[in-house]
Design a protein around this motif. Structure first.
Motif, short mmCIF file in Angstrom:
data_model
loop_
_atom_site.label_atom_id
_atom_site.label_comp_id
_atom_site.label_asym_id
_atom_site.label_seq_id
_atom_site.Cartn_x
_atom_site.Cartn_y
_atom_site.Cartn_z
N THR A 124 0.83 -1.20 0.00
CA THR A 124 0.00 0.00 0.00
C THR A 124 0.87 1.25 0.00
O THR A 124 0.55 2.23 -0.66
CB THR A 124 -0.94 0.00 1.22
N SER A 138 -7.76 1.15 -0.92
CA SER A 138 -6.47 1.76 -1.29
C SER A 138 -6.55 2.43 -2.66
O SER A 138 -5.97 3.49 -2.89
CB SER A 138 -5.37 0.70 -1.30
N VAL A 196 -3.98 -5.21 -3.27
CA VAL A 196 -4.36 -4.25 -2.22
C VAL A 196 -5.87 -4.27 -2.04
O VAL A 196 -6.59 -4.91 -2.81
CB VAL A 196 -3.90 -2.81 -2.58
#
Length: 199
Positions: free
Chosen positions: A5, A44, A40
């Motif tokens: 991330t 995100s 992710v």
């Protein structure tokens, strides 16, 4: 926050989105698919692009803008006569669009859908293109090569007149026999109309 991330960038998201669109098409591709491709959470992705529409607009703009490096270089190249610049610019635009349609037809079809959805992005793209044409024609007027009362109006007219060679709706005719000859004949005609009369 995971390491993945932390290094997530808008560019990485756009690259993944393009791949997801290529695989699933615009009707089935989702933000969850993009997040999964990146490893992710979809949250995100939403931190970079607030909505699915914003993501689709951004990836469409990125796709449309790819040819701008070449076209901008031609526009700014004062070592070429304005007539040569105009001819080279139109040829580069035609070749870029033809290459997009031929090299990756699935993605090209996807972007035809996305461009229709992202109206503002498409209008900005056209405004950028006609702005470059205007600058070339202005240079031609300044050098005495072209005689037109309003370079911007002439630029828009040139853009529309050559639409068959850059509007995605015509992509099926770009590889037909004689397409290149038709393009050259049209550009010759347009340049003759812009050219200053011989003294």
């Amino acid at each position: 926050m995971s390491p993945t991330t932390e290094i997530l960038t808008a560019e990485r998201i756009l690259e993944a989105t393009e791949e997801v669109l290529r695989r699933h098409g615009p009707a089935k591709a989702t933000v969850v698919d993009v997040a999964r491709a990146l490893g992710v959470s979809h949250g995100s992705v939403y931190r970079h692009f607030r909505t699915k529409a914003a993501l689709r607009e951004a990836v469409t703009k990125r796709w449309l803008d790819r040819m701008f490096v070449t076209l901008t270089a031609i526009t700014a190249d004062e070592s070429r006569a304005p007539e040569t610049r105009l001819r080279d610019w139109l040829a580069a635009l035609f070749e870029a669009k033809r290459r997009k349609a031929g090299d990756d037809p699935e993605l090209f079809a996807t972007y035809m859908v996305l461009t229709a959805e992202a109206g503002d992005v498409a209008f900005e793209h056209i405004a950028d293109l006609t702005g470059q044409l205007t600058r070339i024609i202005e240079a031609g007027v300044a050098s005495g090569d072209f005689t037109v009362p309003d370079p911007r109006t002439s630029a828009v007219a040139v853009f529309h007149a050559t639409g068959r060679f850059h509007d995605p709706g015509y992509h099926r005719v770009w590889e037909r026999p004689g397409a290149q000859e038709d393009f050259t004949a049209l550009v010759d005609l347009l340049l003759a109309g812009l050219r200053a009369p011989a003294a």
